[in-house]
Design a protein around this motif. Sequence first.
Motif, PDB file in Angstrom:
ATOM      1  N   ASN A 121      99.274  93.007  58.511  1.00  0.00           N
ATOM      2  CA  ASN A 121      98.537  91.930  57.842  1.00  0.00           C
ATOM      3  C   ASN A 121      97.039  92.200  57.751  1.00  0.00           C
ATOM      4  O   ASN A 121      96.347  91.578  56.942  1.00  0.00           O
ATOM      5  CB  ASN A 121      98.741  90.613  58.604  1.00  0.00           C
ATOM      6  N   PHE A 122      96.551  93.132  58.564  1.00  0.00           N
ATOM      7  CA  PHE A 122      95.118  93.369  58.654  1.00  0.00           C
ATOM      8  C   PHE A 122      94.755  94.824  58.359  1.00  0.00           C
ATOM      9  O   PHE A 122      93.694  95.297  58.750  1.00  0.00           O
ATOM     10  CB  PHE A 122      94.624  92.943  60.042  1.00  0.00           C
ATOM     11  N   CYS A 123      95.662  95.521  57.639  1.00  0.00           N
ATOM     12  CA  CYS A 123      95.457  96.927  57.268  1.00  0.00           C
ATOM     13  C   CYS A 123      94.916  97.032  55.843  1.00  0.00           C
ATOM     14  O   CYS A 123      95.515  96.488  54.911  1.00  0.00           O
ATOM     15  CB  CYS A 123      96.776  97.694  57.335  1.00  0.00           C
ATOM     16  N   GLY A 124      93.818  97.777  55.674  1.00  0.00           N
ATOM     17  CA  GLY A 124      93.235  97.924  54.341  1.00  0.00           C
ATOM     18  C   GLY A 124      93.044  99.347  53.883  1.00  0.00           C
ATOM     19  O   GLY A 124      92.446  99.596  52.830  1.00  0.00           O
ATOM     20  N   PHE A 125      93.542 100.325  54.651  1.00  0.00           N
ATOM     21  CA  PHE A 125      93.342 101.728  54.296  1.00  0.00           C
ATOM     22  C   PHE A 125      94.043 102.079  52.984  1.00  0.00           C
ATOM     23  O   PHE A 125      93.484 102.744  52.119  1.00  0.00           O
ATOM     24  CB  PHE A 125      93.845 102.620  55.441  1.00  0.00           C
ATOM     25  N   HIS A 173      90.532 112.265  57.838  1.00  0.00           N
ATOM     26  CA  HIS A 173      90.020 111.118  57.078  1.00  0.00           C
ATOM     27  C   HIS A 173      88.752 110.590  57.750  1.00  0.00           C
ATOM     28  O   HIS A 173      88.735 109.468  58.274  1.00  0.00           O
ATOM     29  CB  HIS A 173      91.074 110.002  57.002  1.00  0.00           C
ATOM     30  N   PRO A 174      87.676 111.385  57.771  1.00  0.00           N
ATOM     31  CA  PRO A 174      86.479 111.020  58.554  1.00  0.00           C
ATOM     32  C   PRO A 174      85.846 109.694  58.170  1.00  0.00           C
ATOM     33  O   PRO A 174      85.387 108.948  59.043  1.00  0.00           O
ATOM     34  CB  PRO A 174      85.526 112.194  58.294  1.00  0.00           C
ATOM     35  N   SER A 175      85.811 109.370  56.888  1.00  0.00           N
ATOM     36  CA  SER A 175      85.141 108.127  56.468  1.00  0.00           C
ATOM     37  C   SER A 175      85.890 106.889  56.938  1.00  0.00           C
ATOM     38  O   SER A 175      85.307 105.804  57.038  1.00  0.00           O
ATOM     39  CB  SER A 175      84.984 108.092  54.949  1.00  0.00           C
ATOM     40  N   ASN A 176      87.170 107.044  57.245  1.00  0.00           N
ATOM     41  CA  ASN A 176      87.985 105.904  57.673  1.00  0.00           C
ATOM     42  C   ASN A 176      88.156 105.814  59.187  1.00  0.00           C
ATOM     43  O   ASN A 176      88.288 104.711  59.729  1.00  0.00           O
ATOM     44  CB  ASN A 176      89.374 105.969  57.028  1.00  0.00           C
ATOM     45  N   TYR A 177      88.162 106.976  59.865  1.00  0.00           N
ATOM     46  CA  TYR A 177      88.534 106.974  61.276  1.00  0.00           C
ATOM     47  C   TYR A 177      87.443 107.407  62.250  1.00  0.00           C
ATOM     48  O   TYR A 177      87.604 107.232  63.457  1.00  0.00           O
ATOM     49  CB  TYR A 177      89.785 107.844  61.481  1.00  0.00           C
ATOM     50  N   LYS A 178      86.345 107.936  61.770  1.00  0.00           N
ATOM     51  CA  LYS A 178      85.286 108.342  62.688  1.00  0.00           C
ATOM     52  C   LYS A 178      84.729 107.121  63.419  1.00  0.00           C
ATOM     53  O   LYS A 178      84.298 106.155  62.806  1.00  0.00           O
ATOM     54  CB  LYS A 178      84.163 109.051  61.933  1.00  0.00           C
ATOM     55  N   GLY A 179      84.766 107.160  64.742  1.00  0.00           N
ATOM     56  CA  GLY A 179      84.256 106.061  65.546  1.00  0.00           C
ATOM     57  C   GLY A 179      85.251 104.952  65.829  1.00  0.00           C
ATOM     58  O   GLY A 179      84.919 103.990  66.539  1.00  0.00           O
ATOM     59  N   ASP A 193     106.273  99.886  54.972  1.00  0.00           N
ATOM     60  CA  ASP A 193     106.337 101.195  54.320  1.00  0.00           C
ATOM     61  C   ASP A 193     105.180 101.403  53.357  1.00  0.00           C
ATOM     62  O   ASP A 193     104.753 102.524  53.107  1.00  0.00           O
ATOM     63  CB  ASP A 193     107.647 101.344  53.532  1.00  0.00           C
ATOM     64  N   ALA A 194     104.669 100.323  52.812  1.00  0.00           N
ATOM     65  CA  ALA A 194     103.632 100.409  51.781  1.00  0.00           C
ATOM     66  C   ALA A 194     102.220 100.447  52.339  1.00  0.00           C
ATOM     67  O   ALA A 194     101.364 101.170  51.812  1.00  0.00           O
ATOM     68  CB  ALA A 194     103.770  99.235  50.811  1.00  0.00           C
ATOM     69  N   TYR A 195     101.948  99.683  53.419  1.00  0.00           N
ATOM     70  CA  TYR A 195     100.550  99.470  53.837  1.00  0.00           C
ATOM     71  C   TYR A 195     100.247  99.704  55.313  1.00  0.00           C
ATOM     72  O   TYR A 195      99.074  99.687  55.703  1.00  0.00           O
ATOM     73  CB  TYR A 195     100.132  98.027  53.510  1.00  0.00           C
ATOM     74  N   ASP A 196     101.261  99.909  56.146  1.00  0.00           N
ATOM     75  CA  ASP A 196     101.037  99.892  57.591  1.00  0.00           C
ATOM     76  C   ASP A 196     100.530 101.239  58.107  1.00  0.00           C
ATOM     77  O   ASP A 196     101.303 102.150  58.397  1.00  0.00           O
ATOM     78  CB  ASP A 196     102.332  99.512  58.309  1.00  0.00           C
ATOM     79  N   THR A 197      99.219 101.360  58.245  1.00  0.00           N
ATOM     80  CA  THR A 197      98.593 102.576  58.755  1.00  0.00           C
ATOM     81  C   THR A 197      97.979 102.320  60.125  1.00  0.00           C
ATOM     82  O   THR A 197      97.754 101.163  60.508  1.00  0.00           O
ATOM     83  CB  THR A 197      97.465 103.058  57.825  1.00  0.00           C
ATOM     84  N   LEU A 198      97.707 103.402  60.835  1.00  0.00           N
ATOM     85  CA  LEU A 198      96.953 103.259  62.078  1.00  0.00           C
ATOM     86  C   LEU A 198      95.638 102.568  61.754  1.00  0.00           C
ATOM     87  O   LEU A 198      94.967 102.906  60.771  1.00  0.00           O
ATOM     88  CB  LEU A 198      96.683 104.629  62.702  1.00  0.00           C
ATOM     89  N   GLU A 199      95.267 101.591  62.577  1.00  0.00           N
ATOM     90  CA  GLU A 199      94.079 100.780  62.320  1.00  0.00           C
ATOM     91  C   GLU A 199      92.831 101.663  62.171  1.00  0.00           C
ATOM     92  O   GLU A 199      92.584 102.562  62.974  1.00  0.00           O
ATOM     93  CB  GLU A 199      93.875  99.753  63.422  1.00  0.00           C
ATOM     94  N   THR A 200      92.069 101.411  61.113  1.00  0.00           N
ATOM     95  CA  THR A 200      90.849 102.159  60.815  1.00  0.00           C
ATOM     96  C   THR A 200      89.632 101.456  61.409  1.00  0.00           C
ATOM     97  O   THR A 200      89.724 100.328  61.902  1.00  0.00           O
ATOM     98  CB  THR A 200      90.637 102.287  59.297  1.00  0.00           C
ATOM     99  N   LYS A 201      88.489 102.135  61.316  1.00  0.00           N
ATOM    100  CA  LYS A 201      87.244 101.530  61.806  1.00  0.00           C
ATOM    101  C   LYS A 201      86.946 100.236  61.055  1.00  0.00           C
ATOM    102  O   LYS A 201      86.604  99.218  61.663  1.00  0.00           O
ATOM    103  CB  LYS A 201      86.084 102.508  61.644  1.00  0.00           C
ATOM    104  N   GLU A 202      87.125 100.259  59.731  1.00  0.00           N
ATOM    105  CA  GLU A 202      86.839  99.064  58.951  1.00  0.00           C
ATOM    106  C   GLU A 202      87.832  97.950  59.255  1.00  0.00           C
ATOM    107  O   GLU A 202      87.456  96.767  59.294  1.00  0.00           O
ATOM    108  CB  GLU A 202      86.831  99.370  57.455  1.00  0.00           C
TER     109      GLU A 202
END
Length: 377
Positions: free
Chosen positions: A329-333, A126-132, A57-66
Amino acid sequence: MNLKRTFIDHVKNIQGFRTNRKIVVFAVDDYGNVRLDSLEARKNMDKEGLKIHSRFDAYDTLETKEDLEVLFETLTSVKDINGNYAIFTPYAVPCNINFEKILETGNQKYVYEELPETYQKLCILHPSNYKGTWSLWQEGIKNKLLVPQFHGREHFNLNVFEKKIKENDKELLIALKNRSYTSISNSGFNTIRVTAAYEFWDFKDNERFVSIIADGLKRFETVYGQKATNFNSPGASEHEVIHNSILKEGIKYVDTPWLKREHQGFGNYKMRINYTGKRNKDGLLFLVRNVVFEPTENKGFDWASYTLKQIETAFKHKKPAIISSHRVNFCGFIKEKNRQRGINELKILLEKIVTKFPDVEFLSAKELGNLIDNKIY
């Protein structure tokens, strides 16, 4: 590691497929799934009273480019005896909630979209996080760092969703307004968890699940560019009747728990013991995770060493080490330190593996299934 845990780690490796090869498989759940949209969404839901029940609930987002860039850098930091990098088998979904179209129906009808469309929208929001990011996903598949397999069409129970939206459930509507599907309670559903796609009360619900899965497998092939051969359901709690149908859809291998409490309907359960190499009556092969790696779960111990110990136990029993983990475990958004913690532990673990076991082989879950099928021990 306490004695009870050590005992269990040995017992769950007793039955099934054996090999002298030192095989490591990373089975990582939840990829492709939109759970939490953003930090802003989390803050908005907090203000409206939706609770954080877990790290998901706190950190699990769709995986970003980073997220993917850092992950790929870590996976390619080591090589196995055959010169292959470490591999993730992401158990992934091809579809998510189409928040805009549901809003257009007045929050009355479920509508889904395929993952590339989700990424297109997030590139705008959220272009800076998801573009590409979607291109990077495809690059990861091409380079065999990611070998995605089927985790269901969506990562939630559609029957629960439809009942809650019909009742104008406050938690659900707040989550949807924030382009999220998290912090929603299980109230009123004793045998069904909100995010467990194929749990039920009435056994007849499985008839609908079969058609959802068939559609999901078609969408999976369209989205990820390949047919799925492996299946792990969200929550790993599907009834075996599902297995008879997915075999016809091209699934050969099912990722399933060692001890499975299988619901039979109306609150009645049956315990099943599974092991890697077990087959059902139709020939469907089971793969059972025998190692755990959840470095962002606060257990108060050294995760890399804890996981390595479990790998050692698996190898002592001549078993492949199938490592269970989750995308969170690997989400940083939402919080970069969350990803840093998970990635750092992953890097340490990989280094420990190749140092202690120089003859290790990194395989995908599909490759392990093929190996067992073809009796290449």
